[in-house]
Design a protein around this motif. Structure first.
Motif, PDB file in Angstrom:
ATOM      1  N   THR A  95       0.841  -1.203   0.000  1.00  0.00           N
ATOM      2  CA  THR A  95       0.000   0.000   0.000  1.00  0.00           C
ATOM      3  C   THR A  95       0.872   1.247   0.000  1.00  0.00           C
ATOM      4  O   THR A  95       0.619   2.210  -0.747  1.00  0.00           O
ATOM      5  N   SER A 109       1.170   4.118  -3.004  1.00  0.00           N
ATOM      6  CA  SER A 109       0.839   5.527  -2.775  1.00  0.00           C
ATOM      7  C   SER A 109       1.853   6.461  -3.439  1.00  0.00           C
ATOM      8  O   SER A 109       1.601   7.656  -3.555  1.00  0.00           O
ATOM      9  N   SER A 123      -4.510   4.284  -1.908  1.00  0.00           N
ATOM     10  CA  SER A 123      -3.330   3.944  -1.109  1.00  0.00           C
ATOM     11  C   SER A 123      -2.749   5.188  -0.446  1.00  0.00           C
ATOM     12  O   SER A 123      -2.287   5.131   0.694  1.00  0.00           O
ATOM     13  N   THR A 133      -2.223   5.683   3.487  1.00  0.00           N
ATOM     14  CA  THR A 133      -0.945   6.095   4.067  1.00  0.00           C
ATOM     15  C   THR A 133      -1.130   7.345   4.930  1.00  0.00           C
ATOM     16  O   THR A 133      -0.531   7.465   6.006  1.00  0.00           O
TER      17      THR A 133
END
Lengths: 389, 289
Positions: B25, B29, B265, B269
């Protein structure tokens, strides 16, 4: 030898259990709306001996659950229904080509074909014809369907003078689609079909003066007579009980009321087109029962299958060779009423994606805060796929 | 050596099902469909009014953006649920046994699935059948307070926070009750002999000795608030006009509606980036003490 027999016994038992597993059909309808479809599934079961289990999943839930399942090579259902054609196109690679099953069928709604593969097959149709009213209620209060915008406004005002009526029109809610249906009806009526199509493909901006005028001159004045958004099935009950005078909804409503013969419907005066659409069915290629699913699909789109479904009300035929003679009285009257009108594509189901959600959400805001019109139109322009490139 | 043998299976599972997806993830991002995007996804998030709109916040005109909604949620919900849970735990500790039925009733909120909780909240504040608007209407309070709270941008977020207070206070109460039972009763008896008032006992014995429990409750509540999703999804879908949206919901919309895994993502984050320092700060306070 004894353990071999035992092993074979377990295998046979296992196969028996597998054979008893029903074919799983997933669709968006529940309660009274699902009953007519379940009856068709029962007919298929009787004819073929293939057990079928129906499970409810809304288009939103299918969009959430299926991508991960597809990525893992799995599927929660063998035959799946969703109204979101955009989603079917997006995930077409995970669906079975059913060109053979639909060959030579005279569809009135086009199947979804991606790279020569027919993956999304229309199953009966619905229209959103306008505002429904109870004939008995209108008769009791001396009301008649309007023939001009002025008469429509007068009707709204008159409805609100009737004791017990809270607001002239009920506004259905849920995730937001009933509000978008109503808005599309205003756009088509007062902006025309070209404006509707232009807004879908992004050639017309929401903030353009002519679109803004539809909202400002027609939708917003109407909103002063509309309820705040209420969960749509609860709104249906309240409208039926006389708390509201009229209710905008699709023709599936005919299968959800106590007495469909008491239903009347009118479009906004001057309307030349109504939104119509279909639910698409697809077979995930990870289905372990794909052959049985094909048989069910073939049954559902067959002349007999469609005639059986439309005879139970709430839907119209998607086959040119299954006509109004198969409809119950309420649908027959509806088919006659909308017969002269053009059928336009459902805007939010066609555009789909994040824009669809934003459209529903922004209309919920507009319904309680008409002063936010400029913000609403700006956001709809900003999030339109055409603006994103 | 044996220690690693015993924790090995657990570590492998955590590595496979927590750390690996989290790393994926994080990596996503920093990408977009064209490849490496650097910090562009994060810059886009802070340019996206659905995530961050401080100007409207200053004008007190919702929506303020998902991040600010989450922070408002923390500022209101955290102190209320922690303090109310502590207060109720103390109250029930001194009450006769039959009062425990009310304690059970309060705890129902936390054993109720949050999806069901969201449905309950939706109807609790519904214009026609909701008890809260009905009471306010009877008291002569005007719209939107006497109407469907979830339908209006001014009340939707507040309604969710108030409703979720009911759902979460039971958690705080139960943990504080457990902490209370571990305090030596002789401390209270000694304080009473010395003439300490109820308030003095609460202030100088109960609160300091329950501090470790309170911090645990606060940290867990904080994480729950920052990742809140289910209640909002069911009750308002983040609306109307994104007035009650939160980060986790925006992450869901980005991932499953816009089909944009990079933006989703980046939001995931961002949630982690907000949660970890706050959680660390709380935990560090506990360690220091």
């Amino acid at each position: 030898m004894r353990s071999l027999k035992l092993g074979i016994g377990f295998v046979v038992l296992g196969l028996g259990v597998l054979a008893a597993e029903p074919l799983v059909v997933i669709g968006p309808w529940s309660g009274a709306e699902a009953d007519p479809f379940v009856a068709v599934l029962e007919a298929f079961q009787k004819e073929t001996g293939i057990a079928v289990e129906y499970r409810v999943m809304r288009a939103e839930d299918i969009a959430t659950v299926f991508p991960a399942q597809f990525a893992a090579g799995l599927t929660p259902g063998d035959l799946v229904f969703t109204a979101w054609g955009w989603w079917v196109k997006e995930f077409a690679e995970h669906m079975v080509d059913v060109s053979e099953e639909i060959a030579n069928i005279p569809f009135t709604s086009e199947p979804i074909v991606v790279e020569g593969r027919a993956v999304g097959i229309p199953y009966v149709t619905w229209v959103k014809p306008g505002f429904w009213y109870r004939k008995s209620f209108f008769a009791a209060h001396g009301l008649t369907p309007p023939t001009s915008w002025e008469e429509f406004l007068a009707l709204l005002e008159k409805l609100e003078t009737i004791p017990g009526v809270e607001k002239a029109a009920a506004s259905g809610d849920g995730v937001g689609w009933p509000l978008s249906d109503m808005t599309e009806h205003f756009i088509i009526t007062f902006g025309g079909l070209d404006m509707h199509l232009g807004l879908i493909n992004g050639t017309i901006k929401w903030q353009s003066p002519e679109v803004r005028a539809v909202f400002e001159n027609y939708l917003i004045p109407f909103l002063t007579h509309a309820s705040e958004p209420i969960e749509w099935t609860a709104a249906l009950d309240m409208w039926w009980d006389g708390k509201y005078g009229i209710y905008f909804m699709g023709n599936w409503l005919t299968g959800m009321v106590k007495d469909p013969t008491d239903l009347g419907v009118f479009t906004l005066p001057g309307c030349k087109a109504v939104v119509g659409g279909t639910d698409y069915m697809f077979i995930p290629k990870y289905s372990k029962r794909a052959e049985d699913a094909r048989k069910l699909l073939a049954f559902l789109v067959s002349k007999e299958g469609v005639a059986l479904r439309v005879s139970k009300g709430g839907k119209l035929s998607m086959r040119a060779d299954v006509g109004p003679e198969n409809y119950p009285p309420a649908e027959a009257a509806l088919a006659k009423a909308v017969g002269a009108l053009t059928i336009a594509p459902d805007m939010d189901d066609t555009i789909g994606g994040d824009w669809q959600r934003a459209f529903w959400d922004q209309l919920k805001l507009l319904w309680v805060k008409p002063a936010a019109l400029d913000d609403v139109l700006r956001i709809l322009d900003e999030l339109h796929p055409a603006a994103k490139g | 050596m044996w220690g690693f043998f015993f924790i090995g299976p657990g570590l492998v599972l955590i590595l496979l099902f927590v750390l690996w997806p989290a790393a994926q993830t994080l990596a996503l991002s920093f990408l977009n469909k064209d490849g490496f995007a650097g910090l562009r996804n994060f810059a886009n998030l802070f340019g996206d009014k659905a995530i961050w709109d401080p100007a409207r916040f200053l004008r007190r005109e919702p929506p303020w953006g998902a991040l600010l909604h989450n922070l408002v949620w923390v500022c209101l919900h955290l102190p209320i649920t922690v303090a109310l849970g502590l207060f109720l735990a103390v109250l029930f500790a001194k009450a006769p046994n039959w009062v425990s039925i009310f304690r059970s009733a309060l705890f129902l909120g936390i054993v109720t699935p949050m999806i069901v909780g969201g449905v309950v909240i939706r109807y609790l504040f519904e214009g026609h059948s909701g008890i809260i608007p009905q009471i306010l209407g009877a008291l002569g309070v005007g719209k939107p307070w006497s109407s469907g709270w979830m339908a209006y941008p001014e009340t939707a977020l507040l309604g969710l926070i108030v409703g979720s207070t009911w759902l979460w206070t039971g958690f705080s109460m139960v943990l504080h009750s457990a902490g209370l039972s571990s305090i030596d009763p002789e401390l209270f008896e000694a304080a009473q002999i010395d003439g300490a008032s109820e308030w003095a006992q609460f202030k100088y014995i109960t609160v300091p000795l329950l501090r470790p429990v309170t911090i645990v409750v606060a940290v867990l509540t904080l994480f729950w608030e920052l990742k809140i999703f289910d209640i909002v999804y069911v009750a308002t879908m983040g609306g109307p006009g994104r007035a009650s949206t939160v980060l986790a919901l925006e992450m869901y919309f980005a991932g499953f509606r816009a089909l944009d895994p990079y933006k989703a993502s980046a939001i995931a984050t961002l949630i982690t980036a907000v949660s970890v320092p706050l959680g660390y700060w709380f935990a560090a306070r506990r360690v220091r003490r």
